[in-house]
Each structure stands twice: as structure tokens, then as C-alpha cells.
Design an enzyme around this catalytic site. Structure first.
Site, PDB file in Angstrom:
ATOM      1  N   ALA A 166     -36.864 141.712 -16.208  1.00  0.00           N
ATOM      2  CA  ALA A 166     -36.860 142.088 -16.912  1.00  0.00           C
ATOM      3  C   ALA A 166     -37.533 144.200 -16.460  1.00  0.00           C
ATOM      4  CB  ALA A 166     -37.451 141.492 -17.905  1.00  0.00           C
ATOM      5  N   HIS A 198     -29.075 178.344 -22.681  1.00  0.00           N
ATOM      6  CA  HIS A 198     -29.152 177.430 -21.801  1.00  0.00           C
ATOM      7  C   HIS A 198     -30.315 176.992 -21.742  1.00  0.00           C
ATOM      8  CE1 HIS A 198     -28.414 177.493 -17.292  1.00  0.00           C
ATOM      9  NE2 HIS A 198     -29.359 177.160 -17.086  1.00  0.00           N
ATOM     10  N   GLY A 218     -22.599 162.728 -13.546  1.00  0.00           N
ATOM     11  CA  GLY A 218     -21.214 163.985 -13.669  1.00  0.00           C
ATOM     12  C   GLY A 218     -20.881 165.231 -14.612  1.00  0.00           C
ATOM     13  N   ALA A 219     -22.731 165.518 -14.842  1.00  0.00           N
ATOM     14  CA  ALA A 219     -22.315 166.782 -15.063  1.00  0.00           C
ATOM     15  C   ALA A 219     -22.307 167.993 -13.868  1.00  0.00           C
ATOM     16  CB  ALA A 219     -23.593 167.381 -16.263  1.00  0.00           C
ATOM     17  N   HIS A 223     -23.204 170.893 -22.259  1.00  0.00           N
ATOM     18  CA  HIS A 223     -21.238 170.989 -23.278  1.00  0.00           C
ATOM     19  C   HIS A 223     -21.495 169.391 -23.283  1.00  0.00           C
ATOM     20  CE1 HIS A 223     -21.194 170.899 -18.893  1.00  0.00           C
ATOM     21  NE2 HIS A 223     -19.865 170.294 -18.832  1.00  0.00           N
ATOM     22  N   HIS A 228     -15.923 151.611 -42.799  1.00  0.00           N
ATOM     23  CA  HIS A 228     -15.517 150.924 -41.704  1.00  0.00           C
ATOM     24  C   HIS A 228     -14.596 152.816 -41.710  1.00  0.00           C
ATOM     25  CE1 HIS A 228     -12.114 149.132 -39.896  1.00  0.00           C
ATOM     26  NE2 HIS A 228     -11.601 149.677 -40.557  1.00  0.00           N
ATOM     27  N   GLU A 256     -20.490 144.497  -9.101  1.00  0.00           N
ATOM     28  CA  GLU A 256     -19.751 145.189 -10.055  1.00  0.00           C
ATOM     29  C   GLU A 256     -18.279 145.728 -10.663  1.00  0.00           C
ATOM     30  OE1 GLU A 256     -23.169 145.814 -10.092  1.00  0.00           O
ATOM     31  OE2 GLU A 256     -23.860 145.912 -11.291  1.00  0.00           O
TER      32      GLU A 256
HETATM   33 ZN   LIG Z   1     -26.235 179.017 -20.083  1.00  0.00          ZN
HETATM   34 ZN   LIG Z   2     -15.478 148.000 -39.532  1.00  0.00          ZN
END
Ligand SMILES: [Zn+2]
Ligand SMILES: [Zn+2]
Length: 342
Positions: free
Chosen positions: A21, A116, A162-163, A169, A243, A312
Site C-alpha cells: 500500500a 499563462h 502528454g502536454a 488547455h 442520469h 499491464e
Molecule cells: Zn502562455
Molecule cells: Zn445512470
């Protein structure tokens, strides 16, 4: 003793390794860092992105002609390096036994603020609401294009997630096919519905609210929880309590509480995990079936704390070192004061 747990929607098994853990402090501190330099998303650099498709400028209506100049609060532009191109037909064809189709789609960037140095977590709730409205507006526009079957909204925060640009953004990709992960989730939800005549997500919400141990946060319209069988440590979902199959069909009044839920979760994560890199994904119904009884749109938040390794990739099984009950407790007990200061 480690535990195997099954996700009730997809049927995907995960390993919760309780004997290893991990607490928030056990993960390597890979915080989001700002590098600076030229930024095409800042005020004054509007000409450095493709022309905007939508912008909110206070005092002007969203349908005003694009001006590609400063003064905006949220700005949506096509991705300069799109994964898919907007022009042309699908032209499905076979190559012997193989199938292919033209890479037709839309790939847009939602610039969430001109600031920014802001992050989605530090933006005022009102600004987050604007981001959500911009997403909705873009989906309503793009879903009229019959070539598209699915629209994915997602956010990469931090380079390891991944930015490629640090200015905060989100992105939107409209696809001519249904992604496999989405269709697995849809299929699972459909099967559950066929068997029980109830939405699996609605059932999860009911049970988790009654149990409470995996609840991170809730407001009038949204429940934030650690799912029973999470793939990643501190994976967290935000679900509308009522829902609703598609994000863009949500009634207008819930956007305020959605902005609140998103901000609150991100602030909790920033506090507990010290500004982690993360991915955030909106799962919604396919464009062709926007209203149904079995699928329930939601947001999945996945901080990047562990790396996906051979096991994985080889099995589709995930090993998660943090039981969701503990993750929920850490996040729940984080001291954040969203909306209370107003
Ligand atoms: Zn900027
Ligand atoms: Zn639902």
C-alpha cells in the site's frame, strides 16, 4: 493479501496490492514544472495559432465574428498539428483482409485562460464554467457533421501526461469510429441494463453514497468518488447524480456545480499529491445515441503516479498500489475551501 477486483462496468480486473500500500508521499515527486519561453496561447500571440473557431469575449456574444485578438477568456482553435484532418470523405476500403479509412476528424484545442501561469485548479469557478460551456458549444456544432461517431474531450496536464505546451488547455477530437475503450464501456453498461433494467452508473452512485467509504466529495448535482476497481492510484471519477447519457445534453443549471466539482477535485489532488501530472477524460455517449437509459456520462481523472509496464501491456490487468478506500480518504480529508470564500 493482494486483492483482485472487477470493475462492474467493463468487467476489467485489477490487482489492488494492499501489502504494498502506497501513501501519497510514497510516489516519486514528479511535479509539473514551468519552463517559460514563447507561448502561442498567450495574449498577443493569437496569430500564431490557426484562426479561432470559438472565443468568449466579455461584452461580445460568442457568435461575434472571430477577431483573433486579445480580450478573450476562453479560446478554441484547431490543433496546429492535428491527429486527424477535417477535409474529405471517409473512403472506407479493404486492403485484402485489412481495413482502412481516411483519417478524417476534428482536433481542437480549448485554451482555458489567457493567464499563462494559471492551471485549471487555480482558475475561478466562473472561468471553469466558461471552459465547460465552450466544450459544449463545440460538441453541439461538430455533432452536426454526420461523418463523426464520437467526440472525446480530454486534458493532458504536465509533460509526462502528454502536454506539449505548458499553458493550460484541453483538447477535443471528433472521430469517425467508436474507440475500443469507449465501446467496451458502452457494451458493459448495455449488458448490465439488459440484465437488471437499471443503469450501472446510477447503481454505483446509489451504493457509494450509502457506503461513503469511496466518496471524495459531493454537491447537489455531482458525486466525486474513487471507483471500486481503479486502474491507477488516486484514479477518481466525477458523475452527475441524475442520469444523463451525454455531457452536452446536461441541463444548463448543472454547469455551475460541475465547475465546482472539477475545481474541488483538482485542488484536493494538488494538495495531496503536490501538483501531479494528470490526464482528465470525459466519457460520453456516442453521437448517434445521445439519449439512452444504459450509459451515464462522467469524468475520469488519472494522476500520473506510476508507469504502465510489461505486465499491464501484456495482460490489460493493472496493478494499483493504493486501495481506493485510502485514496478517497486522503482526498476527502484534504483541506480545500472552494466556494466557501464567496
Ligand atoms: Zn502562455
Ligand atoms: Zn445512470
Amino acid at each position: 493479501m493482494p486483492e483482485l477486483r472487477k470493475d462492474p462496468i467493463t468487467g476489467r480486473w485489477v490487482i489492488i496490492s494492499t501489502d504494498r500500500a502506497k501513501r501519497p508521499t510514497d510516489f516519486s515527486r514528479d511535479q509539473v514544472k514551468m519552463k517559460g519561453g514563447f507561448c502561442p496561447f498567450c495574449y498577443g500571440n493569437e496569430s500564431k495559432t490557426p484562426p479561432e473557431v470559438l472565443a468568449f469575449r466579455p461584452g461580445k456574444s460568442a457568435s461575434s465574428p472571430p477577431s483573433n485578438s486579445p480580450g478573450w477568456t476562453v479560446r478554441v482553435v484547431p490543433n496546429k498539428f492535428p491527429a486527424l484532418g477535417i477535409e474529405g470523405g471517409l473512403n472506407r476500403q479493404g486492403e485484402g483482409m485489412f481495413d482502412k479509412t481516411n483519417g478524417v476528424g476534428a482536433h481542437e484545442v480549448i485554451i482555458e485562460t489567457p493567464d499563462h501561469n494559471a492551471t485549471l485548479a487555480t482558475l475561478p469557478e466562473k472561468r471553469i464554467q466558461d471552459v465547460l460551456w465552450a466544450m459544449r458549444d463545440r460538441i453541439l456544432d461538430l455533432r452536426q457533421d454526420k461523418r463523426f461517431k464520437y467526440i472525446l474531450l480530454f486534458k493532458n496536464h504536465g509533460e509526462p501526461a502528454g502536454a506539449s505546451l505548458e499553458h493550460t488547455h484541453s483538447q477535443l477530437i471528433a472521430l469517425p469510429i467508436l474507440p475500443k475503450q469507449v465501446s467496451e464501456e458502452l457494451e458493459g453498461a448495455k449488458q448490465y441494463y439488459t440484465y437488471k433494467e437499471r443503469c450501472v452508473f446510477c447503481d454505483i452512485i446509489r451504493q457509494e453514497l450509502a457506503d461513503g467509504i469511496r466518496v471524495v466529495d459531493e454537491n447537489q448535482d455531482f458525486l466525486t468518488l474513487s471507483p471500486y476497481a481503479p486502474r491507477f492510484p488516486f484514479e477518481t471519477w466525477i458523475l452527475p447524480k441524475r442520469h444523463e447519457s451525454a455531457f452536452e445534453n446536461s441541463p444548463a443549471h448543472i454547469y455551475e456545480n460541475l465547475a465546482k466539482a472539477v475545481k474541488e477535485l483538482l485542488m484536493r489532488a494538488d494538495q495531496v499529491l503536490e501538483n501531479p501530472n494528470y490526464n482528465l477524460v470525459v466519457h460520453s455517449s456516442p453521437l448517434q445515441e445521445p439519449i439512452n437509459d444504459h450509459y451515464h456520462w462522467h469524468i475520469e481523472f488519472m494522476p500520473r503516479l506510476t508507469k504502465t509496464a510489461g505486465f499491464e501491456w501484456g495482460t490489460g490487468f493493472y496493478i494499483n498500489p493504493t486501495p481506493p478506500e485510502e485514496a478517497a480518504k486522503f482526498l476527502r480529508e484534504a483541506e480545500v475551501s472552494v466556494g466557501r470564500s464567496r
